[in-house]
Design an enzyme around this catalytic site. Structure first.
Site, PDB file in Angstrom:
ATOM      1  N   TRP A 147      10.569 -10.036  -8.159  1.00 40.61           N
ATOM      2  CA  TRP A 147       9.506 -10.995  -8.444  1.00 40.61           C
ATOM      3  C   TRP A 147       8.956 -10.864  -9.873  1.00 40.61           C
ATOM      4  O   TRP A 147       7.808 -11.153 -10.125  1.00 40.61           O
ATOM      5  CB  TRP A 147       8.344 -10.904  -7.433  1.00 40.61           C
TER       6      TRP A 147
ATOM      7  N   CYS B  36      45.505 -40.587 -15.261  1.00 40.69           N
ATOM      8  CA  CYS B  36      44.369 -41.512 -15.252  1.00 40.69           C
ATOM      9  C   CYS B  36      44.448 -42.510 -16.400  1.00 40.69           C
ATOM     10  O   CYS B  36      43.999 -43.642 -16.270  1.00 40.69           O
ATOM     11  CB  CYS B  36      43.059 -40.724 -15.321  1.00 40.69           C
TER      12      CYS B  36
ATOM     13  N   GLU C  86      38.207 -40.980 -12.656  1.00 45.09           N
ATOM     14  CA  GLU C  86      38.684 -42.336 -12.982  1.00 45.09           C
ATOM     15  C   GLU C  86      39.324 -42.984 -11.751  1.00 45.09           C
ATOM     16  O   GLU C  86      39.124 -44.176 -11.486  1.00 45.09           O
ATOM     17  CB  GLU C  86      39.705 -42.293 -14.123  1.00 45.09           C
TER      18      GLU C  86
ATOM     19  N   SER D 152      11.927  -4.235  -9.538  1.00 47.26           N
ATOM     20  CA  SER D 152      12.213  -5.374 -10.416  1.00 47.26           C
ATOM     21  C   SER D 152      12.011  -6.710  -9.712  1.00 47.26           C
ATOM     22  O   SER D 152      12.191  -7.754 -10.289  1.00 47.26           O
ATOM     23  CB  SER D 152      13.650  -5.293 -10.915  1.00 47.26           C
TER      24      SER D 152
ATOM     25  N   HIS E 267      40.680 -37.425  -9.397  1.00 46.44           N
ATOM     26  CA  HIS E 267      39.895 -37.415 -10.623  1.00 46.44           C
ATOM     27  C   HIS E 267      38.866 -38.546 -10.610  1.00 46.44           C
ATOM     28  O   HIS E 267      38.990 -39.513  -9.857  1.00 46.44           O
ATOM     29  CB  HIS E 267      40.819 -37.582 -11.838  1.00 46.44           C
TER      30      HIS E 267
HETATM   31 ZN   LIG Z   1      42.998 -37.698 -14.420  1.00 44.27          ZN
END
Ligand SMILES: [Zn+2]
Length: 366
Positions: free
Chosen positions: A164, A78, A46, A162, A44
């Site tokens: 461009w 965390c 943190e 269709s 993660h």
């Molecule tokens: Zn975490």
């Protein structure tokens, strides 16, 4: 917090099923260390930022786009890591709706005497992980309907051409969106008309899964989607009755082309039940879907109420007779239309990108 958002954004689409988060550690107005959720969802943000800060994290302020986790997974939570590192204050973008976390990360920080400020750039932080929020709170991915239209609302000329319609700048933005999406979804008619690749063709990009909705197996087996090279598979969604026939027709063994998978789905009269399909996709851990047409699938998706945002690239063209952007939505009165909120427009190259959120509970079922 803007720096934390900038760190997280390039990781969208790579961290699924986890949210993409950024974390910036600051002392006296100077950035000490920073980090983002790694590809695959771990470690993660943190953890990455605290590892970079080392002993320097003591007494600092940590800016995090999403509430730090509080549950013991493969790694300690965390919130606990921020406490152990001696961080003095934590500034948060938004709360994590994931039930094992929801408010517990904040409670863990406050219990340890850390000052917590919530709701900084909250809207931007929520939008960053809108896919994760949709899946956790509603059990399905966040769906954006993207179409390129002329000013008079046509997605193709009368002859079916269709290509461009939109500017190179608009197409480049779509490639960024494909990189952020877990899957790109189209109907069989779009594959027949355009034979698209639906890959992400920008430097450092990664291809999304490509999903074809085809209840009647109209997609040609020779389509580029089945023959190109890609690290992500192409999936064809059809009725359970058509499953075996689809396997025989589209799934090839060996070779260097992208893998093909058949997804049997609930259906009525050959029409795929899109609501049930989105729950299936949510169960697969997918958070963000980019729906790229065509007109009939767009109409069916709007009618089913699975579209969260529309994003129309409006090109400086008037096509006159041609294919309308949305087919099959019947609203005899304006009040029966699909209602949108927060309509906004931005110039992208020569086009206008018009975006809005679908007001839930106001869609028309046929
Ligand atoms: Zn975490």
């Amino acid at each position: 917090m803007l720096a934390a958002l900038d760190l997280a954004r390039p990781m969208l689409g790579l961290t699924t099923p986890n949210p993409a988060v950024g974390c910036v550690i600051v002392r006296d107005g100077e950035i000490v260390a920073s980090g983002a959720t790694a590809a695959g969802g771990r470690p993660h943000a943190e953890t990455v930022a605290l590892a970079a800060a080392g002993a320097g994290a003591r007494g600092t302020t940590a800016y995090v786009a999403l509430e730090p986790c509080a549950h013991q997974g493969q790694t300690p939570p965390c919130a606990r890591a921020l406490v152990d590192a001696g961080v003095a204050r934590v500034v948060l973008g938004c709360r994590d709706p994931y039930p094992p976390v929801r408010g517990r990360g904040i409670a863990m920080l406050r219990a340890a005497g850390i000052a917590v400020t919530e709701g900084v750039l909250e809207d931007q932080c929520r939008r960053l992980n809108e896919g994760f929020f949709a899946r956790v709170t509603r059990g399905r991915p966040f769906v954006t309907l993207k179409l390129a239209t002329s000013l008079d609302g046509r997605i193709a000329a009368a002859g079916g051409d269709s290509r461009w319609i939109s500017s190179p700048e608009s197409r480049a933005l779509v490639h960024r969106w494909r990189r952020e999406a877990d899957a790109v979804m189209v109907g069989a008619a779009t594959v027949i008309a355009d034979n698209p690749r639906l890959t992400c063709r920008i430097a450092g990009g990664r291809d999304p899964l490509r999903v074809i909705i085809d209840g009647r197996l109209r997609t040609p087996a020779t389509a580029t989607l089945f023959r190109q090279r890609s690290q992500a598979p192409t999936l064809l969604v059809t009725t359970t009755a058509n499953r075996a026939r689809a396997e025989r027709r589209y799934v090839k063994r060996g070779g260097s082309h992208a893998a093909v998978e058949i997804i049997p789905a609930k259906s009525t009269g050959g029409k795929i039940d899109l609501t049930a399909l989105m729950r299936d996709f949510g169960g697969r851990g997918w958070s963000k879907i980019l729906l790229e047409g065509g007109a009939h699938l767009a109409g069916a998706a709007l009618a089913a109420g699975i579209v969260d945002r529309v994003a129309f690239f409006v090109a400086p063209l008037v096509l006159g007779c041609g294919l309308p952007a949305v087919e099959g939505l019947l609203s005899r009165k304006v009040r029966g239309a699909v209602h949108l909120a927060n309509l906004r427009a931005n110039a992208i190259g020569a086009d206008l990108l018009v975006e809005a959120e679908v007001v839930r509970g106001r869609t028309t079922a046929r």
